[in-house]
Write a protein that holds these residues in place. Structure first.
Motif, PDB file in Angstrom:
ATOM      1  N   PHE A   1      -5.174  -0.190  14.001  1.00  0.00           N
ATOM      2  CA  PHE A   1      -5.544   1.139  13.548  1.00  0.00           C
ATOM      3  C   PHE A   1      -6.875   1.076  12.810  1.00  0.00           C
ATOM      4  N   ARG A   7       0.914  -1.930   9.287  1.00  0.00           N
ATOM      5  CA  ARG A   7       1.707  -0.724   9.103  1.00  0.00           C
ATOM      6  C   ARG A   7       2.841  -0.706  10.113  1.00  0.00           C
ATOM      7  N   ARG A  43      -4.274  -5.737   7.327  1.00  0.00           N
ATOM      8  CA  ARG A  43      -3.332  -4.715   6.876  1.00  0.00           C
ATOM      9  C   ARG A  43      -2.341  -4.450   7.998  1.00  0.00           C
ATOM     10  N   ASN A  93       0.820  -1.217   0.000  1.00  0.00           N
ATOM     11  CA  ASN A  93       0.000   0.000   0.000  1.00  0.00           C
ATOM     12  C   ASN A  93       0.851   1.263   0.000  1.00  0.00           C
ATOM     13  N   GLN A 143      -3.998   6.323  12.398  1.00  0.00           N
ATOM     14  CA  GLN A 143      -3.198   5.748  11.328  1.00  0.00           C
ATOM     15  C   GLN A 143      -2.157   4.759  11.830  1.00  0.00           C
ATOM     16  N   ASN A 144      -1.895   4.784  13.127  1.00  0.00           N
ATOM     17  CA  ASN A 144      -0.976   3.799  13.691  1.00  0.00           C
ATOM     18  C   ASN A 144      -1.330   3.648  15.158  1.00  0.00           C
ATOM     19  N   SER A 171      -1.268   6.079  19.994  1.00  0.00           N
ATOM     20  CA  SER A 171      -0.957   6.352  18.599  1.00  0.00           C
ATOM     21  C   SER A 171       0.053   7.494  18.593  1.00  0.00           C
ATOM     22  N   ASP A 175       3.773  -0.573   4.663  1.00  0.00           N
ATOM     23  CA  ASP A 175       2.307  -0.672   4.722  1.00  0.00           C
ATOM     24  C   ASP A 175       1.864  -1.721   3.700  1.00  0.00           C
ATOM     25  N   GLN A 204      -4.805  -3.961  11.039  1.00  0.00           N
ATOM     26  CA  GLN A 204      -6.217  -3.669  10.825  1.00  0.00           C
ATOM     27  C   GLN A 204      -6.856  -4.919  10.224  1.00  0.00           C
ATOM     28  N   GLY A 238      -9.547   7.412  11.873  1.00  0.00           N
ATOM     29  CA  GLY A 238      -8.553   8.468  11.863  1.00  0.00           C
ATOM     30  C   GLY A 238      -7.233   8.084  12.498  1.00  0.00           C
TER      31      GLY A 238
END
Lengths: 177, 151
Positions: free
Chosen positions: B108, A156, A154, A95, B113-114, B133, A99, A140, B111
Motif C-alpha cells: 500500500f 496492515r 509497515r 499504529n 490503504q490496503n 484494494s 497495523d 509498505q 491513497g
C-alpha cells in the motif's frame, strides 16, 4: 589476527561463485583428480558448492518474523519467532488495529565482524487465520530517514470489507539487496 | 597439516579448524547446502503492476533489474512476468526455468490503504499477477507495487 573473508556479507547479494572458491578454469593440481572421495574435495566439488551457494544466497530471505498485533490492550506487537541472516528481533510499533511498523537497523555484522548495509527491497506478509472469513495483509517498504536505505516495513491486515483486523497474527518475510 | 600451496585441489579433508576443512565440517556444509537449495526461491521481484520496469530483482540467475523477467502491464492492477526459458549459470551451463510455485504480497502507498495480490502460474516461465484494494467493502483492481516470490 582473524581472517577477513572474501566478498561481502550475504545480505548484500554481491557474492559470485568466486567469493566461495569457484573459478571457471579451476582445475585439480596437475590434473590429478580425487583419489578417495571419502577424504578429498575435488575442484569440481568445490566449484559446484560455490555456484550453488552463490545462487541460493541471492534469493534467500533476510528475515522471517511471526508476530501478533496487540490491539485489545494496545501495545507493541508480540514477536513469537524470528529468523534472520543477522541481528536480533527488530523493533515493532503499533499504529492502530492490525497495523504495525517494524524498523530494522540499517547495517549488521556477519560472523567475522564484517559490517554491511541491509537495504530492504521486498516484503511478503501473510495473515495467519484463526477465524472464518477472508483476511489480507499488505506491506509498505520505506526509507523513513531518507538516507537511501529502506529499513522500515509497515504491515496492515484487513478483512474482506477493508476493515482493520485487531490482534492479527502475521508471518512477514523480507529480502535485502 | 599443510594445505594451500602444499596441497591444492583435490583438497584433503582434515587438518585443524584453523588450517583445514574437517570431514565433519564438510558434511555439515554439504547437507545444509542441499537443504537450503531444495527450498530456496528461484527469484524475488519487486515491481508495480502499472509499470513495465522492475524496482528490484534477486534471482538465482543474477541480481539486479537487468536480469529481471519481462514485465507487461495488462491493465489496471494486472501484469504478466515472463522469464527466459533458460539461463546460463556462472560456468556457462544452461538451465531451464521451470516455475512451480509463487506467492505475492501487495504494497500500500499514498491513497491506497490496503492491497493484496493474486498470482496465476500461466506457464513454466510466465506468471500473471493481479492486484486489488478494498474500496467501500468491494475489491477493486488497483495498481500497486508487489513483492513476488517464485520457486
Amino acid at each position: 589476527m582473524s581472517i577477513t573473508p572474501t566478498g561481502y556479507p550475504v545480505w548484500v547479494r554481491a557474492n559470485g561463485h568466486t567469493a566461495y572458491g569457484g573459478h571457471i578454469n579451476k582445475t585439480n593440481y596437475q590434473s590429478v583428480g580425487t583419489i578417495n572421495p571419502r577424504t578429498d574435495l575435488s575442484a569440481e566439488n568445490l566449484c559446484r558448492i560455490a555456484a550453488d551457494l552463490a545462487a541460493v544466497a541471492r534469493t534467500a530471505p533476510f528475515s522471517v518474523v511471526a508476530f501478533q498485533c496487540n490491539d485489545a490492550v494496545p501495545a507493541a506487537p508480540t514477536v513469537s519467532k524470528y529468523f534472520a541472516m543477522a541481528g536480533t528481533t527488530p523493533t515493532g510499533t503499533r499504529n492502530g488495529d492490525g497495523d504495525i511498523t517494524f524498523v530494522w537497523p540499517e547495517s549488521f555484522a556477519d560472523d567475522y565482524g564484517i559490517i554491511a548495509n541491509a537495504n530492504i527491497v521486498a516484503a511478503v506478509a501473510t495473515p495467519q487465520q484463526t477465524m472464518a472469513g477472508m483476511l489480507f495483509a499488505s506491506v509498505q517498504i520505506s526509507d523513513a530517514d531518507a538516507d537511501g536505505i529502506n529499513e522500515t516495513v509497515r504491515v496492515r491486515v484487513v478483512d474482506a470489507t477493508g476493515a482493520a483486523v485487531p490482534d492479527a497474527i502475521v508471518s512477514l518475510t523480507t529480502w535485502t539487496g | 597439516m599443510p594445505l594451500g600451496g602444499f596441497a591444492p585441489c583435490p583438497l584433503p579433508l582434515g587438518g585443524t579448524v584453523l588450517d583445514g576443512l574437517l570431514v565433519e565440517q564438510h558434511a555439515r556444509l554439504s547437507t545444509d547446502l542441499r537443504s537450503i537449495v531444495q527450498t530456496a526461491p528461484f527469484a524475488v521481484v519487486h515491481f508495480n503492476t502499472s509499470s513495465a520496469t522492475p524496482l528490484a530483482y534477486l534471482g538465482q540467475n543474477d541480481v539486479g533489474v537487468l536480469a529481471a523477467p519481462t514485465i507487461t502491464s495488462l491493465g489496471v492492477g494486472d501484469a504478466r512476468l515472463l522469464w527466459d526459458v533458460s539461463y546460463l549459470d556462472e560456468y556457462d551451463n544452461a538451465w531451464a526455468v521451470d516455475l512451480s510455485f509463487a506467492v505475492a504480497c501487495g504494497e500500500f502507498a499514498g491513497g491506497v490503504q490496503n492491497a493484496y495480490a493474486v498470482v496465476e502460474l500461466e506457464t513454466a516461465q510466465q506468471i500473471r499477477v493481479r492486484t486489488y484494494s478494498i474500496v467501500a467493502g468491494v475489491p477493486v483492481a488497483t495498481d500497486v507495487s508487489v513483492s513476488l516470490v517464485v520457486w
